[in-house]
Design a protein around this motif. Structure first.
Motif, short mmCIF file in Angstrom:
data_model
loop_
_atom_site.label_atom_id
_atom_site.label_comp_id
_atom_site.label_asym_id
_atom_site.label_seq_id
_atom_site.Cartn_x
_atom_site.Cartn_y
_atom_site.Cartn_z
N ILE A 38 28.44 9.35 23.37
CA ILE A 38 28.47 7.88 23.52
C ILE A 38 28.77 7.23 22.18
O ILE A 38 29.64 6.34 22.09
CB ILE A 38 27.13 7.37 24.10
CG1 ILE A 38 26.94 7.86 25.53
CG2 ILE A 38 27.07 5.85 24.05
CD1 ILE A 38 25.53 7.69 26.06
N PHE A 39 28.09 7.66 21.12
CA PHE A 39 28.30 7.09 19.80
C PHE A 39 29.72 7.40 19.31
O PHE A 39 30.38 6.55 18.70
CB PHE A 39 27.25 7.63 18.82
CG PHE A 39 27.34 7.04 17.45
CD1 PHE A 39 27.05 5.71 17.24
CD2 PHE A 39 27.73 7.81 16.36
CE1 PHE A 39 27.13 5.15 15.97
CE2 PHE A 39 27.81 7.27 15.10
CZ PHE A 39 27.52 5.94 14.90
N TRP A 42 32.24 5.16 20.99
CA TRP A 42 32.14 3.81 20.40
C TRP A 42 32.87 3.76 19.06
O TRP A 42 33.60 2.81 18.78
CB TRP A 42 30.68 3.41 20.26
CG TRP A 42 30.48 2.13 19.53
CD1 TRP A 42 30.81 0.88 19.98
CD2 TRP A 42 29.94 1.94 18.23
NE1 TRP A 42 30.49 -0.07 19.03
CE2 TRP A 42 29.95 0.57 17.95
CE3 TRP A 42 29.43 2.81 17.28
CZ2 TRP A 42 29.48 0.05 16.75
CZ3 TRP A 42 28.95 2.30 16.10
CH2 TRP A 42 28.99 0.92 15.84
N THR A 45 36.76 3.76 19.21
CA THR A 45 37.42 2.52 19.65
C THR A 45 37.93 1.72 18.47
O THR A 45 38.81 0.89 18.63
CB THR A 45 36.48 1.63 20.48
OG1 THR A 45 35.36 1.26 19.67
CG2 THR A 45 36.04 2.31 21.75
N THR A 57 35.62 -1.82 15.81
CA THR A 57 34.94 -1.16 16.92
C THR A 57 34.62 -2.17 18.01
O THR A 57 34.50 -3.37 17.77
CB THR A 57 33.64 -0.49 16.44
OG1 THR A 57 32.85 -1.47 15.79
CG2 THR A 57 33.93 0.65 15.50
N ASP A 58 34.47 -1.65 19.21
CA ASP A 58 34.08 -2.48 20.35
C ASP A 58 32.67 -3.02 20.15
O ASP A 58 31.89 -2.51 19.35
CB ASP A 58 34.08 -1.66 21.64
CG ASP A 58 35.46 -1.47 22.21
OD1 ASP A 58 36.38 -2.18 21.80
OD2 ASP A 58 35.60 -0.59 23.08
N SER A 59 32.35 -3.99 20.95
CA SER A 59 30.99 -4.51 20.99
C SER A 59 30.07 -3.42 21.54
O SER A 59 30.46 -2.60 22.38
CB SER A 59 30.96 -5.73 21.91
OG SER A 59 29.64 -6.10 22.20
N LEU A 60 28.84 -3.41 21.08
CA LEU A 60 27.86 -2.43 21.57
C LEU A 60 27.40 -2.72 22.99
O LEU A 60 26.81 -1.84 23.63
CB LEU A 60 26.64 -2.41 20.65
CG LEU A 60 26.78 -1.68 19.33
CD1 LEU A 60 25.53 -1.88 18.48
CD2 LEU A 60 27.01 -0.21 19.56
N TYR A 63 28.12 -0.12 25.54
CA TYR A 63 27.61 1.23 25.32
C TYR A 63 26.09 1.33 25.40
O TYR A 63 25.56 2.40 25.68
CB TYR A 63 28.10 1.74 23.96
CG TYR A 63 29.60 1.80 23.90
CD1 TYR A 63 30.29 2.90 24.39
CD2 TYR A 63 30.34 0.74 23.40
CE1 TYR A 63 31.66 2.96 24.37
CE2 TYR A 63 31.73 0.78 23.38
CZ TYR A 63 32.38 1.89 23.86
OH TYR A 63 33.74 1.94 23.85
N GLN A 111 23.86 -6.19 17.41
CA GLN A 111 24.99 -6.81 18.10
C GLN A 111 24.81 -8.31 18.21
O GLN A 111 25.78 -9.06 18.11
CB GLN A 111 25.18 -6.18 19.49
CG GLN A 111 26.45 -6.62 20.16
CD GLN A 111 27.68 -6.28 19.36
OE1 GLN A 111 27.88 -5.14 18.97
NE2 GLN A 111 28.52 -7.25 19.09
#
Length: 145
Positions: A38-39, A42, A45, A57-60, A63, A111
């Motif tokens: 998962i990390f 993330w 990305t 990176t994408d928003s958390l 995830y 976030q």
């Protein structure tokens, strides 16, 4: 060795120590692999090979539910292990669930701060705000003036 009958409430009702430790280690390893995947997704990305346009990176938010799912799995495993009297597995899964909870809370906090930082600052208008009583223009206020 005198074995007691099942259900007598003695130590013989506990799970086998080798199986208990093995199950605890296996579950922790599985959960660590899931968290690493998962990390890793993330982080990937934000990878960009374009030097002029570095990636972000994408928003958390997308995830954190997956991380929470790993924590929920650990919590369920804790309850099952405790009922089966698999002490080592219950302890390791309880600690894993607590660690995942800390990760989720930290991720939510980080976030939210990132979202606040990215929010644009509103500009101050240079126009009339409004008149107080509907009289002449001397009663109309201006910002900054």
């Amino acid at each position: 060795m005198n074995r007691l009958s099942p259900g007598s409430g003695r130590d013989d009702d506990r799970a086998d120590t080798g199986a208990d430790v093995g199950a605890g280690c296996g579950l922790v390893l599985l959960e660590l692999v899931l968290l690493a995947v998962i990390f890793g997704v993330w982080l990937l990305t934000g990878v960009s090979f374009d030097a002029a346009n570095p990636g972000r990176t994408d928003s958390l938010w997308g995830y954190l539910p997956w991380v929470g799912g790993v924590g929920a799995f650990a919590l369920v495993a804790t309850v099952i292990a405790a009922r089966a009297k698999a002490t080592m597995t219950a302890i390791s899964q309880g600690m894993t669930a607590a660690l995942v909870a800390v990760i989720v809370i930290g991720g939510v906090t980080a976030q939210r701060q990132e979202d606040e930082r990215r929010r644009p600052v509103p500009e101050r208008p240079d126009t009339l705000v409004g008149c107080r009583s509907g009289g002449d223009s001397s009663e109309c206020a201006r910002l900054g003036g």
